[in-house]
Scaffold this motif. Structure first.
Motif, short mmCIF file in Angstrom:
data_model
loop_
_atom_site.label_atom_id
_atom_site.label_comp_id
_atom_site.label_asym_id
_atom_site.label_seq_id
_atom_site.Cartn_x
_atom_site.Cartn_y
_atom_site.Cartn_z
N GLY A 271 -16.73 -0.56 -16.67
CA GLY A 271 -16.30 -1.94 -16.53
C GLY A 271 -15.55 -2.19 -15.24
N PHE A 272 -15.52 -3.43 -14.79
CA PHE A 272 -14.87 -3.75 -13.52
C PHE A 272 -13.39 -3.45 -13.56
CE2 PHE A 272 -12.54 -6.75 -10.83
CZ PHE A 272 -13.08 -6.43 -9.59
N VAL A 273 -12.74 -3.74 -14.69
CA VAL A 273 -11.29 -3.50 -14.79
C VAL A 273 -11.00 -2.01 -14.66
CG1 VAL A 273 -9.28 -3.65 -16.29
CG2 VAL A 273 -10.88 -5.55 -16.18
N GLY A 274 -11.80 -1.18 -15.31
CA GLY A 274 -11.60 0.26 -15.23
C GLY A 274 -11.78 0.78 -13.81
N VAL A 275 -12.82 0.30 -13.12
CA VAL A 275 -13.05 0.71 -11.74
C VAL A 275 -11.92 0.21 -10.84
CG1 VAL A 275 -14.59 0.43 -9.75
CG2 VAL A 275 -15.55 0.85 -12.00
N ALA A 276 -11.45 -1.00 -11.07
CA ALA A 276 -10.37 -1.55 -10.24
C ALA A 276 -9.08 -0.74 -10.40
CB ALA A 276 -10.11 -3.01 -10.63
N VAL A 277 -8.76 -0.35 -11.64
CA VAL A 277 -7.57 0.47 -11.87
C VAL A 277 -7.71 1.82 -11.17
CG1 VAL A 277 -6.22 1.70 -13.62
CG2 VAL A 277 -6.95 -0.66 -14.03
N PHE A 278 -8.89 2.44 -11.33
CA PHE A 278 -9.14 3.73 -10.67
C PHE A 278 -8.99 3.61 -9.17
CE2 PHE A 278 -12.56 5.75 -8.17
CZ PHE A 278 -12.09 7.05 -8.16
N TRP A 279 -9.60 2.60 -8.57
CA TRP A 279 -9.64 2.49 -7.12
C TRP A 279 -8.26 2.17 -6.55
CZ3 TRP A 279 -11.71 4.56 -3.40
CH2 TRP A 279 -11.82 4.00 -2.13
N CYS A 280 -7.51 1.31 -7.22
CA CYS A 280 -6.16 1.00 -6.75
C CYS A 280 -5.27 2.24 -6.82
CB CYS A 280 -5.56 -0.13 -7.60
SG CYS A 280 -6.28 -1.75 -7.26
N ALA A 281 -5.41 3.02 -7.90
CA ALA A 281 -4.63 4.25 -8.02
C ALA A 281 -5.04 5.26 -6.96
CB ALA A 281 -4.80 4.84 -9.42
N PHE A 282 -6.34 5.37 -6.68
CA PHE A 282 -6.84 6.30 -5.66
C PHE A 282 -6.23 5.96 -4.30
CE2 PHE A 282 -9.66 8.09 -2.55
CZ PHE A 282 -10.17 9.25 -3.12
N CYS A 283 -6.22 4.67 -3.95
CA CYS A 283 -5.69 4.25 -2.64
C CYS A 283 -4.18 4.42 -2.57
CB CYS A 283 -6.09 2.80 -2.37
SG CYS A 283 -7.86 2.59 -2.10
N ALA A 284 -3.48 4.20 -3.69
CA ALA A 284 -2.04 4.40 -3.71
C ALA A 284 -1.69 5.87 -3.48
CB ALA A 284 -1.46 3.92 -5.04
N ALA B 233 -7.52 14.44 -10.64
CA ALA B 233 -7.35 13.89 -11.99
C ALA B 233 -7.98 12.50 -12.10
CB ALA B 233 -5.86 13.83 -12.34
N LEU B 234 -7.75 11.66 -11.10
CA LEU B 234 -8.32 10.31 -11.12
C LEU B 234 -9.84 10.34 -11.09
CD1 LEU B 234 -5.86 8.50 -8.67
CD2 LEU B 234 -6.21 7.94 -11.08
N CYS B 235 -10.41 11.17 -10.23
CA CYS B 235 -11.88 11.25 -10.14
C CYS B 235 -12.46 11.87 -11.41
CB CYS B 235 -12.29 12.06 -8.92
SG CYS B 235 -11.95 11.22 -7.36
N GLY B 236 -11.73 12.82 -12.01
CA GLY B 236 -12.17 13.37 -13.28
C GLY B 236 -12.23 12.31 -14.37
N ALA B 237 -11.21 11.44 -14.41
CA ALA B 237 -11.20 10.35 -15.37
C ALA B 237 -12.32 9.36 -15.10
CB ALA B 237 -9.85 9.64 -15.32
N PHE B 238 -12.61 9.12 -13.81
CA PHE B 238 -13.71 8.23 -13.44
C PHE B 238 -15.05 8.80 -13.91
CE2 PHE B 238 -15.99 6.11 -9.58
CZ PHE B 238 -16.42 5.07 -10.40
#
Length: 399
Positions: A296-309, A281-286
């Protein structure tokens, strides 16, 4: 729990020192280049040969752990790590340094094979997930802290100091690690089939190992590509990648500290499958954000933090479940799993590399989505079949 801490802490330390051989050294590469009078290609080769030694040594350490036992493997591996660190510090030229770095990578491979095997074999199921998560927390912190420490050292010392310090810290950790590592894994039955073909013939192990490796392939592809992404897609400097890493590591560690409880409450199978679904789901949203325009950097940061969590939820459970094998198979199984992770990361990184000079994050997002979809397919349905022989003795012991 004190016995869990006594087992996991020294193994976490030796794993950390093995990883520091890469991350503490990274900031020193430009200084090394000027000091030895070499070009960029040779300087970067000091990283490549370390990774090559690490990958090439996995099956060797898997075989050695079965034949020699965990304690001897740790003694040999950590001793070689100390000697190679001092050898790097004394290197008179690039040829000697490259040889020592290759040896250092091979020595670092001992920790990646022995540590998870010992944790899985000596701790009960519910504590094994927490133990593997604790080691993963240390592993996640090193890539964030290592370059910062390395940069700080360079303010007062030269590049050789990183190896002197690395060798000294590893030498101090050696007696503690040897003391906690058993001579043999509990319940070891050398009459059981233990060859690589027997392990690969276990469909549950194979599917869980591939699931975990493909997920890590997506992770490593992002980590290797993010510095280029920050520059070409967002026009940001190197500091943005450091900030991204720091945020993601903190998220991973926060969730990993609870992964044992999560796995105990919902079961490893649900933890792994939930993680797979969430990653897809996260990668699909990405992919969608990248397709619509720059996320944007904020969008990538949210995605990446969620991916690692999410990885902190599924990773320790998948690793522990994959190693739920007869103790005689654990060393080789751990080696195969680490080799699969390194291969998936290398293939993913090289697959997206030609597209990283462009202004779009879409190629990286698509690659991560495909890897996560393939990872999910490995546990759909979840491989529940487990024979009595595949139960670890530790899993039958009371906490």
């Amino acid at each position: 729990m004190p016995s869990t801490i006594r087992t996991v802490l020294p193994l976490s330390i030796v794993t950390a020192t093995s990883m520091l051989a890469m991350d503490l050294f990274l900031p020193a590469v430009p200084t090394l280049q000027a000091s030895l009078g070499i070009d960029v290609t040779l300087a970067q080769a000091t990283i490549a040969v370390f990774l090559a030694g690490l990958a090439a040594s996995q099956l060797v350490w898997g075989e050695a752990m079965t034949r020699l036992g965990p304690r001897r493997c740790v003694l040999i591996g950590v001793s070689l790590l100390v000697l190679s660190a001092f050898g790097c510090a004394l290197a008179p030229d690039i040829g000697w340094l490259l040889a020592m770095r290759a040896l250092q990578g091979a020595a670092a491979g001992a920790a990646t094979v022995v540590a998870p095997s010992v944790v899985r074999a000596t701790l009960p199921d519910e504590h094994a997930v927490k133990g593997i998560a604790s080691i993963a927390m240390i592993e996640s912190a090193v890539p964030a802290a290592g370059p910062l420490l390395g940069s700080a050292l360079l303010l007062a010392m030269d590049w050789r100091s990183t190896f002197w310090i690395l060798g000294g810290v590893t030498l101090l950790a050696l007696p503690f690690v040897v003391r906690v590592t058993p001579r043999e894994l509990p319940g070891l039955d050398r009459t059981a089939a233990a060859g690589y073909l027997a392990i690969l013939g276990n469909r549950k192990y194979l599917r869980l190992a591939l699931c975990h490796a493909l997920c890590f392939g997506a992770l490593l592809s992002f980590v290797a590509s993010a510095p280029q992404l920050m520059v070409h897609a967002f026009g940001l400097g190197a500091g943005s990648f450091a900030a991204l890493q720091l945020m993601s590591v903190l998220c991973f560690m926060a969730v990993a500290s609870q992964s044992g409880r999560i796995s105990r409450r919902f079961g490893p199978a649900r933890a792994v499958q939930f993680g797979c679904v969430a990653h897809v789901a996260l990668c699909g949203a990405f992919v969608l954000l990248a397709w619509l325009g720059r996320p944007g950097f904020v969008g990538v940061a949210v995605f990446w933090c969620a991916f690692c969590a999410v990885l902190a939820v599924r990773g320790p459970a998948a690793f522990s479940e994959a190693l739920a094998l007869p103790p005689v198979q654990m060393g080789r199984a751990s080696a195969l799993l680490m080799l699969a992770i390194l291969a998936a990361g290398a293939l993913g990184t090289q697959g997206v590399a030609p597209f990283m000079s462009g202004p779009s994050a879409l190629p990286l997002a698509l690659a991560m989505l495909l890897l996560c979809l393939a990872s999910f397919a490995m546990v759909l349905p979840y491989p529940h079949v487990r024979t009595v022989a595949s139960q670890s003795p530790a899993s039958q012991c009371p906490p």
